[in-house]
Design a protein around this motif. Sequence first.
Motif, PDB file in Angstrom:
ATOM      1  N   PRO A  10       0.816  -1.221   0.000  1.00  0.00           N
ATOM      2  CA  PRO A  10       0.000   0.000   0.000  1.00  0.00           C
ATOM      3  C   PRO A  10       0.852   1.274   0.000  1.00  0.00           C
ATOM      4  O   PRO A  10       0.526   2.237  -0.700  1.00  0.00           O
ATOM      5  CB  PRO A  10      -0.807  -0.096   1.304  1.00  0.00           C
ATOM      6  N   ALA A  11       1.962   1.280   0.744  1.00  0.00           N
ATOM      7  CA  ALA A  11       2.787   2.497   0.840  1.00  0.00           C
ATOM      8  C   ALA A  11       3.427   2.830  -0.506  1.00  0.00           C
ATOM      9  O   ALA A  11       3.287   3.943  -1.020  1.00  0.00           O
ATOM     10  CB  ALA A  11       3.868   2.320   1.913  1.00  0.00           C
ATOM     11  N   GLY A  12       4.137   1.846  -1.090  1.00  0.00           N
ATOM     12  CA  GLY A  12       4.861   2.092  -2.344  1.00  0.00           C
ATOM     13  C   GLY A  12       3.913   2.447  -3.478  1.00  0.00           C
ATOM     14  O   GLY A  12       4.154   3.396  -4.238  1.00  0.00           O
ATOM     15  N   LEU A  13       2.807   1.691  -3.599  1.00  0.00           N
ATOM     16  CA  LEU A  13       1.880   1.930  -4.716  1.00  0.00           C
ATOM     17  C   LEU A  13       1.206   3.300  -4.587  1.00  0.00           C
ATOM     18  O   LEU A  13       1.101   4.043  -5.566  1.00  0.00           O
ATOM     19  CB  LEU A  13       0.822   0.820  -4.752  1.00  0.00           C
ATOM     20  N   TYR A  14       0.760   3.622  -3.379  1.00  0.00           N
ATOM     21  CA  TYR A  14       0.045   4.899  -3.230  1.00  0.00           C
ATOM     22  C   TYR A  14       1.000   6.074  -3.435  1.00  0.00           C
ATOM     23  O   TYR A  14       0.640   7.074  -4.058  1.00  0.00           O
ATOM     24  CB  TYR A  14      -0.654   4.958  -1.866  1.00  0.00           C
ATOM     25  N   PHE A  15       2.219   5.923  -2.958  1.00  0.00           N
ATOM     26  CA  PHE A  15       3.227   6.976  -3.170  1.00  0.00           C
ATOM     27  C   PHE A  15       3.463   7.189  -4.671  1.00  0.00           C
ATOM     28  O   PHE A  15       3.505   8.324  -5.162  1.00  0.00           O
ATOM     29  CB  PHE A  15       4.523   6.602  -2.447  1.00  0.00           C
ATOM     30  N   ALA A  16       3.596   6.079  -5.407  1.00  0.00           N
ATOM     31  CA  ALA A  16       3.850   6.171  -6.853  1.00  0.00           C
ATOM     32  C   ALA A  16       2.690   6.889  -7.550  1.00  0.00           C
ATOM     33  O   ALA A  16       2.900   7.763  -8.409  1.00  0.00           O
ATOM     34  CB  ALA A  16       4.038   4.764  -7.427  1.00  0.00           C
ATOM     35  N   ILE A  17       1.460   6.545  -7.167  1.00  0.00           N
ATOM     36  CA  ILE A  17       0.271   7.189  -7.752  1.00  0.00           C
ATOM     37  C   ILE A  17       0.328   8.700  -7.512  1.00  0.00           C
ATOM     38  O   ILE A  17       0.144   9.515  -8.429  1.00  0.00           O
ATOM     39  CB  ILE A  17      -1.022   6.596  -7.116  1.00  0.00           C
ATOM     40  N   LEU A  18       0.613   9.068  -6.264  1.00  0.00           N
ATOM     41  CA  LEU A  18       0.595  10.504  -5.920  1.00  0.00           C
ATOM     42  C   LEU A  18       1.705  11.263  -6.638  1.00  0.00           C
ATOM     43  O   LEU A  18       1.505  12.406  -7.064  1.00  0.00           O
ATOM     44  CB  LEU A  18       0.716  10.687  -4.401  1.00  0.00           C
ATOM     45  N   MET A  19       2.873  10.632  -6.789  1.00  0.00           N
ATOM     46  CA  MET A  19       3.971  11.319  -7.489  1.00  0.00           C
ATOM     47  C   MET A  19       3.589  11.578  -8.951  1.00  0.00           C
ATOM     48  O   MET A  19       3.915  12.633  -9.502  1.00  0.00           O
ATOM     49  CB  MET A  19       5.266  10.499  -7.422  1.00  0.00           C
ATOM     50  N   LEU A 294       5.166  12.249   1.995  1.00  0.00           N
ATOM     51  CA  LEU A 294       6.416  12.236   1.216  1.00  0.00           C
ATOM     52  C   LEU A 294       6.185  12.840  -0.174  1.00  0.00           C
ATOM     53  O   LEU A 294       7.000  13.648  -0.654  1.00  0.00           O
ATOM     54  CB  LEU A 294       6.967  10.803   1.102  1.00  0.00           C
ATOM     55  N   ALA A 295       5.065  12.485  -0.806  1.00  0.00           N
ATOM     56  CA  ALA A 295       4.775  13.049  -2.138  1.00  0.00           C
ATOM     57  C   ALA A 295       4.632  14.564  -2.046  1.00  0.00           C
ATOM     58  O   ALA A 295       5.175  15.297  -2.882  1.00  0.00           O
ATOM     59  CB  ALA A 295       3.515  12.407  -2.713  1.00  0.00           C
TER      60      ALA A 295
END
Length: 403
Positions: A10-19, A294-295
């Motif tokens: 969940p952390a990596g995928l959601y971060f990637a989406i937001l970036m 982070l994003a």
Amino acid sequence: MKIACIGAGPAGLYFAILMKLRDAQNEVTLFERNPSGTTHGWGVVFWDDLVADLRANDPDTAKAILDRSFCWTDQVVAVKGGKPAHGGGTGYGICRRALLDILRRRAAELGVTIRYECEITCPTQLPEADVIVAADGVGSYLRRLHEEEFETRIEPGRNKYVWLATPRVFEAFTFGLVPTRAGWIWFHAYGYSRTMSTFIVECSPQTWKGLGLDTLDAERSLRLLESLFEDQLEGHRIVSHGSTDERLPWLNFRNLTNGRWHFGNVVLLGDAAHTTHFSIGSGTRLAMQDAIALANSLHENQNVQAALAAYESERQLAMLRPQREARLSAAWFENIPRYAALDGPQLFALLLDRRSRLVSHLPPRLYYALYKAKRIPLVRVLYRRAAMALEQLSGLQRKLLHP
Ligand SMILES: Cc1cc2nc3c(=O)[nH]c(=O)nc-3n(C[C@H](O)[C@H](O)[C@H](O)COP(=O)(O)OP(=O)(O)OC[C@H]3O[C@@H](n4cnc5c(N)ncnc54)[C@H](O)[C@@H]3O)c2cc1C
């Protein structure tokens, strides 16, 4: 900006989406050791606070998640042989696999590259990047590589737990406790779809060994657990991900903290940075909130080091309360025999208040009297002051023990 991220949880995928949503020019590559569509665990719970954050950051993802969620209402404590006590409340449950599927599709749609079946075991596998995100969970490879720099501390919990599931749909968040000849054993259960519920079983190591759960194969362990919890399972089975001749994946929860969350251009996200005991059901929410922070920080700060430092201080502060509550909640369950003789409503009251430090410091029946008296404003003020004083004392004690 070029970003390499280890872990498509969940952390990596959601971060990637937001970036990608912040700037479509950002190049984000995720490396995930598992094949697409596989994961550990079953369903997870969340509440309206996460829904609000998801809606504010990506309404499409928020809608997809809510559409696949199960809404549970009420909380129940059932001690074998006693009358179940009800405590109200409502929340959501979602299958972890469904959540990851939604995030994976959204990330792919936005142009994130995801390399499945690609385990990172050496930093040279990673491409040149402005930022390297370690979103690879509690056992994070990159964090272990720089344990000293991150000031990692891991404290294993005392109890044994195993994350299972059942086709019995628990409409309410249910805690079921059973006394056995070897001590108490209990489950935490909640529906996460119209057909399945998470069913986490927990007990002390003495009970675990006393019941033979340390040696029985998975099939026999599941049948034993089904017989112990038969009243609540209403004839349904308990299921595990693994094969039936292996042992069940019993674990001790790992309480993880890091003094620093970034080193060079490597930054920790989600469970790689912190864990909170599963009994407060917050790890996924906190991991996704890390991703948002982070994003935002990378988007707002031109300088990567400044962005990582701002992210670290924002999230370390935000984690203080959930980590404290998680420690207290875990300790409550480690001391179940202290509370198990209470009647249903009493037990429920102390379970609901398990995040208060006063619960473990007062005799349970005295605490219950105080709980009832909290309706009186003066008692409420004294209660808060006493809880705060205990909190400060314990903070001081922790600082002295771990300067
Ligand atoms: C029993 C239990 C119940 C829980 N219930 C809840 C709940 O109800 N609600 C809630 O909010 N939270 C719950 N949690 C917590 C939640 O599961 C975690 O906090 C959450 O999954 C953290 O997300 P993450 O993306 O940081 O890490 P993870 O979900 O662990 O994802 C990390 C990913 O990195 C991958 N990976 C690891 N190492 C490598 C490598 N070297 N190379 C490539 N890939 C790698 C893994 O395969 C994984 O896909 C529960 C946890 C437990 C143990």
